[in-house]
Scaffold this motif. Structure first.
Motif, PDB file in Angstrom:
ATOM      1  N   GLY A   7       0.532  -1.218  -0.224  1.00  0.00           N
ATOM      2  CA  GLY A   7       0.153  -0.168   0.323  1.00  0.00           C
ATOM      3  C   GLY A   7       0.523   1.098   0.094  1.00  0.00           C
ATOM      4  O   GLY A   7       2.273   1.350  -0.767  1.00  0.00           O
ATOM      5  N   ALA A   8       0.140   2.020   0.114  1.00  0.00           N
ATOM      6  CA  ALA A   8       0.912   3.529  -0.193  1.00  0.00           C
ATOM      7  C   ALA A   8       1.611   3.934   1.533  1.00  0.00           C
ATOM      8  O   ALA A   8       1.700   3.647   2.123  1.00  0.00           O
ATOM      9  N   CYS A   9       2.629   4.528   1.261  1.00  0.00           N
ATOM     10  CA  CYS A   9       3.101   5.209   2.286  1.00  0.00           C
ATOM     11  C   CYS A   9       2.550   5.762   3.446  1.00  0.00           C
ATOM     12  O   CYS A   9       2.922   5.722   4.863  1.00  0.00           O
ATOM     13  N   VAL A  10       1.760   6.082   3.437  1.00  0.00           N
ATOM     14  CA  VAL A  10       0.941   6.732   4.062  1.00  0.00           C
ATOM     15  C   VAL A  10      -0.342   6.159   5.644  1.00  0.00           C
ATOM     16  O   VAL A  10      -0.730   6.177   5.852  1.00  0.00           O
ATOM     17  N   LEU A  11      -0.229   4.904   4.947  1.00  0.00           N
ATOM     18  CA  LEU A  11      -0.718   4.057   5.709  1.00  0.00           C
ATOM     19  C   LEU A  11      -0.108   4.247   6.904  1.00  0.00           C
ATOM     20  O   LEU A  11      -0.457   3.547   8.148  1.00  0.00           O
ATOM     21  N   GLU A  12       1.622   3.964   6.859  1.00  0.00           N
ATOM     22  CA  GLU A  12       2.243   3.752   8.213  1.00  0.00           C
ATOM     23  C   GLU A  12       1.855   4.912   9.382  1.00  0.00           C
ATOM     24  O   GLU A  12       1.890   4.411  10.220  1.00  0.00           O
ATOM     25  N   SER A  13       1.485   5.753   9.083  1.00  0.00           N
ATOM     26  CA  SER A  13       1.086   7.240  10.053  1.00  0.00           C
ATOM     27  C   SER A  13      -0.905   6.870  10.296  1.00  0.00           C
ATOM     28  O   SER A  13      -0.686   7.274  11.338  1.00  0.00           O
ATOM     29  N   THR A  14      -1.520   5.933   9.017  1.00  0.00           N
ATOM     30  CA  THR A  14      -2.546   5.923   9.501  1.00  0.00           C
ATOM     31  C   THR A  14      -3.151   4.595  10.489  1.00  0.00           C
ATOM     32  O   THR A  14      -3.976   5.476  11.265  1.00  0.00           O
ATOM     33  N   TYR A  15      -2.220   4.053  10.400  1.00  0.00           N
ATOM     34  CA  TYR A  15      -2.581   2.532  11.259  1.00  0.00           C
ATOM     35  C   TYR A  15      -1.144   2.865  11.641  1.00  0.00           C
ATOM     36  O   TYR A  15      -0.308   1.760  11.374  1.00  0.00           O
ATOM     37  N   PRO A  16      -0.966   3.433  13.376  1.00  0.00           N
ATOM     38  CA  PRO A  16      -0.184   2.795  14.413  1.00  0.00           C
ATOM     39  C   PRO A  16       0.450   1.194  14.684  1.00  0.00           C
ATOM     40  O   PRO A  16       1.819   1.575  14.930  1.00  0.00           O
ATOM     41  N   ASN A  17      -0.470   0.398  14.472  1.00  0.00           N
ATOM     42  CA  ASN A  17      -0.061  -0.857  14.582  1.00  0.00           C
ATOM     43  C   ASN A  17       0.252  -1.306  13.840  1.00  0.00           C
ATOM     44  O   ASN A  17       0.842  -2.900  13.817  1.00  0.00           O
ATOM     45  N   LEU A  18       0.841  -1.013  11.898  1.00  0.00           N
ATOM     46  CA  LEU A  18       0.663  -1.544  11.409  1.00  0.00           C
ATOM     47  C   LEU A  18       2.438  -2.002  11.524  1.00  0.00           C
ATOM     48  O   LEU A  18       3.138  -0.899  11.608  1.00  0.00           O
ATOM     49  N   THR A  19       2.827  -2.923  11.117  1.00  0.00           N
ATOM     50  CA  THR A  19       4.485  -3.342  10.739  1.00  0.00           C
ATOM     51  C   THR A  19       5.027  -3.020   8.751  1.00  0.00           C
ATOM     52  O   THR A  19       4.143  -3.916   8.639  1.00  0.00           O
ATOM     53  N   VAL A  20       5.352  -1.895   9.027  1.00  0.00           N
ATOM     54  CA  VAL A  20       6.296  -2.728   7.869  1.00  0.00           C
ATOM     55  C   VAL A  20       7.389  -3.429   7.980  1.00  0.00           C
ATOM     56  O   VAL A  20       8.017  -3.201   8.060  1.00  0.00           O
ATOM     57  N   VAL A  21       7.264  -3.822   6.765  1.00  0.00           N
ATOM     58  CA  VAL A  21       8.207  -5.030   6.178  1.00  0.00           C
ATOM     59  C   VAL A  21       9.100  -4.817   5.497  1.00  0.00           C
ATOM     60  O   VAL A  21      10.482  -4.142   5.173  1.00  0.00           O
ATOM     61  N   GLU A  22       9.216  -3.573   4.019  1.00  0.00           N
ATOM     62  CA  GLU A  22       9.781  -3.502   2.596  1.00  0.00           C
ATOM     63  C   GLU A  22       9.338  -2.117   2.296  1.00  0.00           C
ATOM     64  O   GLU A  22       7.940  -2.179   2.179  1.00  0.00           O
ATOM     65  N   LYS A  23       9.898  -1.070   2.182  1.00  0.00           N
ATOM     66  CA  LYS A  23       9.762  -0.259   1.370  1.00  0.00           C
ATOM     67  C   LYS A  23      10.132   0.067   0.275  1.00  0.00           C
ATOM     68  O   LYS A  23      11.175  -0.549  -0.110  1.00  0.00           O
ATOM     69  N   GLY A  24       9.463  -0.057  -0.731  1.00  0.00           N
ATOM     70  CA  GLY A  24      10.419   1.179  -1.880  1.00  0.00           C
ATOM     71  C   GLY A  24       9.934  -0.550  -2.528  1.00  0.00           C
ATOM     72  O   GLY A  24      10.964  -0.398  -3.421  1.00  0.00           O
ATOM     73  N   VAL A  25       9.074  -1.531  -3.041  1.00  0.00           N
ATOM     74  CA  VAL A  25       9.474  -3.127  -3.670  1.00  0.00           C
ATOM     75  C   VAL A  25       8.632  -2.508  -5.196  1.00  0.00           C
ATOM     76  O   VAL A  25       8.917  -3.737  -5.796  1.00  0.00           O
ATOM     77  N   GLN A  26       8.317  -1.081  -5.029  1.00  0.00           N
ATOM     78  CA  GLN A  26       8.285  -1.195  -7.049  1.00  0.00           C
ATOM     79  C   GLN A  26       9.541  -1.289  -7.649  1.00  0.00           C
ATOM     80  O   GLN A  26      11.145  -0.927  -7.528  1.00  0.00           O
ATOM     81  N   ASP A  27       9.180  -2.239  -8.515  1.00  0.00           N
ATOM     82  CA  ASP A  27      10.805  -2.461  -9.540  1.00  0.00           C
ATOM     83  C   ASP A  27      10.734  -2.475 -10.973  1.00  0.00           C
ATOM     84  O   ASP A  27      11.349  -2.908 -11.938  1.00  0.00           O
ATOM     85  N   ASN A  28       9.452  -1.498 -11.489  1.00  0.00           N
ATOM     86  CA  ASN A  28       9.267  -1.736 -12.569  1.00  0.00           C
ATOM     87  C   ASN A  28       8.606   0.059 -12.853  1.00  0.00           C
ATOM     88  O   ASN A  28       7.607   0.494 -12.441  1.00  0.00           O
ATOM     89  N   LYS A  29       9.138   1.023 -13.273  1.00  0.00           N
ATOM     90  CA  LYS A  29       8.759   2.243 -13.190  1.00  0.00           C
ATOM     91  C   LYS A  29       7.550   2.305 -14.411  1.00  0.00           C
ATOM     92  O   LYS A  29       6.710   3.024 -14.538  1.00  0.00           O
ATOM     93  N   ASP A  30       6.946   1.257 -15.128  1.00  0.00           N
ATOM     94  CA  ASP A  30       5.353   0.912 -16.009  1.00  0.00           C
ATOM     95  C   ASP A  30       4.668   0.568 -14.955  1.00  0.00           C
ATOM     96  O   ASP A  30       3.501   0.242 -15.433  1.00  0.00           O
ATOM     97  N   ASN A  31       4.417  -0.021 -13.930  1.00  0.00           N
ATOM     98  CA  ASN A  31       3.964  -0.550 -13.421  1.00  0.00           C
ATOM     99  C   ASN A  31       2.311   0.638 -12.523  1.00  0.00           C
ATOM    100  O   ASN A  31       3.217   1.318 -13.029  1.00  0.00           O
ATOM    101  N   LYS A  32       1.314  -0.570 -12.559  1.00  0.00           N
ATOM    102  CA  LYS A  32       0.120   0.345 -12.370  1.00  0.00           C
ATOM    103  C   LYS A  32      -0.338  -0.249 -10.877  1.00  0.00           C
ATOM    104  O   LYS A  32      -0.757  -1.499 -11.221  1.00  0.00           O
ATOM    105  N   THR A  33      -1.095   0.598 -10.321  1.00  0.00           N
ATOM    106  CA  THR A  33      -1.274   0.120  -8.909  1.00  0.00           C
ATOM    107  C   THR A  33      -2.442   0.486  -8.469  1.00  0.00           C
ATOM    108  O   THR A  33      -3.223   1.518  -8.793  1.00  0.00           O
TER     109      THR A  33
END
Length: 68
Positions: A7-33
């Motif tokens: 999900g979007a990085c904003v989720l980390e501040s929206t859900y304080p109990n969220l555990t972020v395992v990895e950031k920047g997982v997009q590896d293709n500039k043409d990806n669509k989410t």
């Protein structure tokens, strides 16, 4: 436990109990989410994994129709 999401990085501040395992997982500039906000309720009877995949695919397709 046993659930993961991308999900979007904003989720980390929206859900304080969220555990972020990895950031920047997009590896293709043409990806669509696509992000869907869904109301999840427990089914009265279980469905197969294949049926669950079909339901998720239908929800994604419906979401794409709404934005197009």
């Amino acid at each position: 436990m046993g659930t993961a999401a991308i999900g979007a990085c904003v989720l980390e501040s929206t859900y304080p109990n969220l555990t972020v395992v990895e950031k920047g997982v997009q590896d293709n500039k043409d990806n669509k989410t696509s992000f869907l906000l869904m109301d999840v309720t427990k089914r009265t009877t279980p469905i197969s994994e294949e049926e669950a995949r079909m339901a998720l695919t239908a929800a994604i397709e419906r979401g794409q129709e709404l934005v197009n």
